[in-house]
Write a protein that holds these residues in place. Structure first.
Motif, PDB file in Angstrom:
ATOM      1  N   LEU A 162     -23.995 -56.834-100.678  1.00 12.82           N
ATOM      2  CA  LEU A 162     -22.537 -56.824-100.850  1.00 12.82           C
ATOM      3  C   LEU A 162     -22.138 -56.047-102.101  1.00 12.82           C
ATOM      4  O   LEU A 162     -21.153 -55.302-102.095  1.00 12.82           O
ATOM      5  CB  LEU A 162     -22.005 -58.260-100.918  1.00 12.82           C
ATOM      6  N   ARG A 163     -22.915 -56.197-103.175  1.00 13.43           N
ATOM      7  CA  ARG A 163     -22.588 -55.456-104.406  1.00 13.43           C
ATOM      8  C   ARG A 163     -22.718 -53.954-104.171  1.00 13.43           C
ATOM      9  O   ARG A 163     -21.908 -53.163-104.658  1.00 13.43           O
ATOM     10  CB  ARG A 163     -23.503 -55.902-105.554  1.00 13.43           C
ATOM     11  N   VAL A 164     -23.748 -53.547-103.437  1.00 18.32           N
ATOM     12  CA  VAL A 164     -23.928 -52.116-103.148  1.00 18.32           C
ATOM     13  C   VAL A 164     -22.757 -51.590-102.324  1.00 18.32           C
ATOM     14  O   VAL A 164     -22.203 -50.526-102.603  1.00 18.32           O
ATOM     15  CB  VAL A 164     -25.261 -51.884-102.410  1.00 18.32           C
ATOM     16  N   LEU A 165     -22.352 -52.337-101.307  1.00 15.34           N
ATOM     17  CA  LEU A 165     -21.229 -51.897-100.477  1.00 15.34           C
ATOM     18  C   LEU A 165     -19.927 -51.836-101.288  1.00 15.34           C
ATOM     19  O   LEU A 165     -19.101 -50.933-101.091  1.00 15.34           O
ATOM     20  CB  LEU A 165     -21.065 -52.833 -99.280  1.00 15.34           C
ATOM     21  N   TYR A 166     -19.750 -52.787-102.196  1.00 15.06           N
ATOM     22  CA  TYR A 166     -18.541 -52.779-103.029  1.00 15.06           C
ATOM     23  C   TYR A 166     -18.558 -51.579-103.979  1.00 15.06           C
ATOM     24  O   TYR A 166     -17.515 -50.977-104.272  1.00 15.06           O
ATOM     25  CB  TYR A 166     -18.430 -54.086-103.810  1.00 15.06           C
ATOM     26  N   LEU A 167     -19.741 -51.208-104.467  1.00 17.74           N
ATOM     27  CA  LEU A 167     -19.867 -50.011-105.297  1.00 17.74           C
ATOM     28  C   LEU A 167     -19.454 -48.772-104.497  1.00 17.74           C
ATOM     29  O   LEU A 167     -18.750 -47.899-105.005  1.00 17.74           O
ATOM     30  CB  LEU A 167     -21.312 -49.846-105.779  1.00 17.74           C
ATOM     31  N   VAL A 168     -19.909 -48.695-103.254  1.00 18.06           N
ATOM     32  CA  VAL A 168     -19.528 -47.569-102.403  1.00 18.06           C
ATOM     33  C   VAL A 168     -17.998 -47.534-102.250  1.00 18.06           C
ATOM     34  O   VAL A 168     -17.370 -46.485-102.395  1.00 18.06           O
ATOM     35  CB  VAL A 168     -20.178 -47.677-101.009  1.00 18.06           C
ATOM     36  N   ASP A 178     -14.783 -39.939 -96.972  1.00 18.29           N
ATOM     37  CA  ASP A 178     -13.970 -40.994 -97.557  1.00 18.29           C
ATOM     38  C   ASP A 178     -14.882 -42.203 -97.756  1.00 18.29           C
ATOM     39  O   ASP A 178     -15.168 -42.940 -96.814  1.00 18.29           O
ATOM     40  CB  ASP A 178     -12.818 -41.330 -96.609  1.00 18.29           C
ATOM     41  N   LEU A 179     -15.357 -42.392 -98.990  1.00 21.40           N
ATOM     42  CA  LEU A 179     -16.327 -43.457 -99.230  1.00 21.40           C
ATOM     43  C   LEU A 179     -15.726 -44.840 -99.030  1.00 21.40           C
ATOM     44  O   LEU A 179     -16.434 -45.776 -98.631  1.00 21.40           O
ATOM     45  CB  LEU A 179     -16.908 -43.330-100.640  1.00 21.40           C
ATOM     46  N   ALA A 180     -14.439 -45.009 -99.331  1.00 17.76           N
ATOM     47  CA  ALA A 180     -13.815 -46.315 -99.113  1.00 17.76           C
ATOM     48  C   ALA A 180     -13.831 -46.659 -97.619  1.00 17.76           C
ATOM     49  O   ALA A 180     -14.182 -47.774 -97.224  1.00 17.76           O
ATOM     50  CB  ALA A 180     -12.385 -46.307 -99.645  1.00 17.76           C
ATOM     51  N   ALA A 181     -13.456 -45.695 -96.787  1.00 12.37           N
ATOM     52  CA  ALA A 181     -13.483 -45.930 -95.337  1.00 12.37           C
ATOM     53  C   ALA A 181     -14.913 -46.135 -94.843  1.00 12.37           C
ATOM     54  O   ALA A 181     -15.160 -46.962 -93.952  1.00 12.37           O
ATOM     55  CB  ALA A 181     -12.842 -44.743 -94.618  1.00 12.37           C
ATOM     56  N   GLU A 182     -15.847 -45.399 -95.431  1.00 15.22           N
ATOM     57  CA  GLU A 182     -17.246 -45.560 -95.040  1.00 15.22           C
ATOM     58  C   GLU A 182     -17.746 -46.959 -95.411  1.00 15.22           C
ATOM     59  O   GLU A 182     -18.469 -47.601 -94.640  1.00 15.22           O
ATOM     60  CB  GLU A 182     -18.102 -44.491 -95.721  1.00 15.22           C
ATOM     61  N   ALA A 183     -17.370 -47.434 -96.600  1.00 20.12           N
ATOM     62  CA  ALA A 183     -17.782 -48.782 -97.024  1.00 20.12           C
ATOM     63  C   ALA A 183     -17.208 -49.837 -96.081  1.00 20.12           C
ATOM     64  O   ALA A 183     -17.896 -50.816 -95.736  1.00 20.12           O
ATOM     65  CB  ALA A 183     -17.314 -49.043 -98.455  1.00 20.12           C
ATOM     66  N   ILE A 184     -15.965 -49.650 -95.640  1.00 19.46           N
ATOM     67  CA  ILE A 184     -15.357 -50.604 -94.703  1.00 19.46           C
ATOM     68  C   ILE A 184     -16.119 -50.575 -93.377  1.00 19.46           C
ATOM     69  O   ILE A 184     -16.401 -51.622 -92.781  1.00 19.46           O
ATOM     70  CB  ILE A 184     -13.868 -50.268 -94.493  1.00 19.46           C
ATOM     71  N   ARG A 185     -16.459 -49.376 -92.913  1.00 21.64           N
ATOM     72  CA  ARG A 185     -17.204 -49.271 -91.643  1.00 21.64           C
ATOM     73  C   ARG A 185     -18.549 -49.996 -91.727  1.00 21.64           C
ATOM     74  O   ARG A 185     -18.920 -50.763 -90.823  1.00 21.64           O
ATOM     75  CB  ARG A 185     -17.437 -47.792 -91.307  1.00 21.64           C
ATOM     76  N   LEU A 186     -19.257 -49.790 -92.834  1.00 19.50           N
ATOM     77  CA  LEU A 186     -20.564 -50.436 -92.987  1.00 19.50           C
ATOM     78  C   LEU A 186     -20.420 -51.952 -93.146  1.00 19.50           C
ATOM     79  O   LEU A 186     -21.236 -52.720 -92.627  1.00 19.50           O
ATOM     80  CB  LEU A 186     -21.306 -49.843 -94.189  1.00 19.50           C
TER      81      LEU A 186
END
Length: 381
Positions: A162-168, A178-186
């Motif tokens: 979760l911390r890694v995804l939040y960093l993304v 778009d890293l924010a959109a990519e983080a949401i997708r993952l």
């Protein structure tokens, strides 16, 4: 073939190849080679996952044949499964754990997650982080070597993932990704894992991302200037994302085990619920900051809590809470300037805004704080 569908398949294919006997680094390279071949193929295969698994496995074997370990190589050749439809088992979750392994630095874990789980190319990741492609390639190679001896069946830590995804997510947007959109997708994919149904923080993080992302269009002007929350045009907020985020958050909170991400999402939901800045439920936001502080002893949380107290109970109460925050905390001076202005001391607030501008880490933040200082000096003259 649809790019999102293709990127969804990549971590599944890597996991299958690893389970068939390849080490992670070789599997990841083989899948990338297979992906390139697929993109050059005119006819889309009927079973893309099975096709990718077959081609990636053969490429892994081709690479293995060039090595000196003949006996090990021949053993792998004999274990080659027949081509055809791959077993429909999603091994993506173990891949999340492997890419967020505690032995990796946060930067390496983020890069490897985007490459192996997200399916982004090294060039795309490099552009997103504004570094040369060769630099990112070296970072990813080092990360793969670091976890080379770890297997997919080792237990992982959901909190680290979760911390890694939040960093993304917090890297925002740059380049063509778009890293924010990519983080949401993952994170959506992670939340869909049946084995994580009992982990409310996974849905808490997803809700937090959705609620923050919903306000993205209103955060800056067309020229890139920062727009504070209280001054944002709320008609530009994405109401569909807000509604989804609230539903996801309610589902997480219903499990009765609040955590750091759920508390942050609850605060974001309260901001999203207010039709105007004046209608914000600050007392309830302070309560959620108290909950958040119970989960993380972060000076940033105490700083934001002090600002919330200033809104709920008045600027003097906020400044008293701020006095307990470490002076080295980023944006502490800016918060002090804001609360001091609300308390009516414009000259001191102008000086503090100017000090905060000098210490700002971005041009947009510096320009915003400089304008605040100039505005107050003009009124004070």
């Amino acid at each position: 073939m649809d790019a999102d569908r293709l990127r969804d398949l990549i971590p599944q294919v890597i996991a299958v190849v690893v389970r068939r006997g390849a080490d992670f680094a070789s599997a990841e390279d083989a899948v990338q080679d297979a992906l390139v071949q697929l993109l050059r193929t005119d006819d889309e295969p009927r079973d893309p996952k099975g096709w990718l698994v077959t081609v990636a496995w053969r490429k892994f074997l081709d690479a293995t044949r060039s090595e000196s370990a003949r006996q090990a190589r021949e053993l792998r050749v004999h274990t080659e499964p027949p081509p055809g439809q791959a077993v429909d088992v999603d091994d993506t979750l173990p891949l999340y754990f492997l890419c967020a392994h505690p032995s990796l630095t946060p930067a390496s874990a983020v890069a490897l997650t985007l490459r192996a789980v997200g399916g982004l190319t090294t060039k795309q990741i490099a552009e997103a982080y504004l570094v040369p492609e060769s630099t990112m390639a070296q970072r990813i190679s080092r990360a793969k070597r670091t976890i080379g001896d770890h297997r997919l069946d080792e237990p992982g830590d959901v909190g680290v993932v979760l911390r890694v995804l939040y960093l993304v997510f917090n890297e925002g947007y740059s380049g063509d990704v778009d890293l924010a959109a990519e983080a949401i997708r993952l994170t959506r994919r992670l939340a869909a894992q049946p084995s994580l149904a009992g982990e409310p923080e996974v849905r808490g993080l997803l809700a937090l991302m959705l609620l923050h992302h919903a306000r993205r269009a209103a955060r800056t002007t067309a020229a890139g200037a920062l727009v504070p929350l209280a001054e944002q045009d709320r008609t530009r907020w994405d109401t569909a994302l807000i509604a989804e985020g609230v539903v996801v958050l309610r589902g997480a909170l219903s499990q009765g085990r609040p955590g750091e991400y759920q508390a942050q999402a609850a605060i974001a939901a309260l901001h999203a619920d207010a039709q105007t800045a004046d209608e914000t439920d600050w007392p309830q936001i302070v309560e959620w900051y108290d909950e958040l502080a119970a989960h993380t002893d972060s000076p940033v949380v105490r700083l934001n809590r002090a600002v919330a107290i200033g809104e709920a109970d008045g600027p003097d109460a906020g400044l008293a809470a701020l006095a307990e925050v470490d002076e080295a905390t980023p944006r502490r001076t800016a918060a002090a300037a804001y609360l001091t202005e609300k308390a009516g001391d414009r000259r001191t607030a102008a000086r503090l805004y100017a000090e905060a501008a000098a210490a700002a880490t971005s041009v947009a933040e510096r320009d915003h704080l400089t304008k605040q200082a100039a505005r107050l000096r003009h009124r004070a003259d």
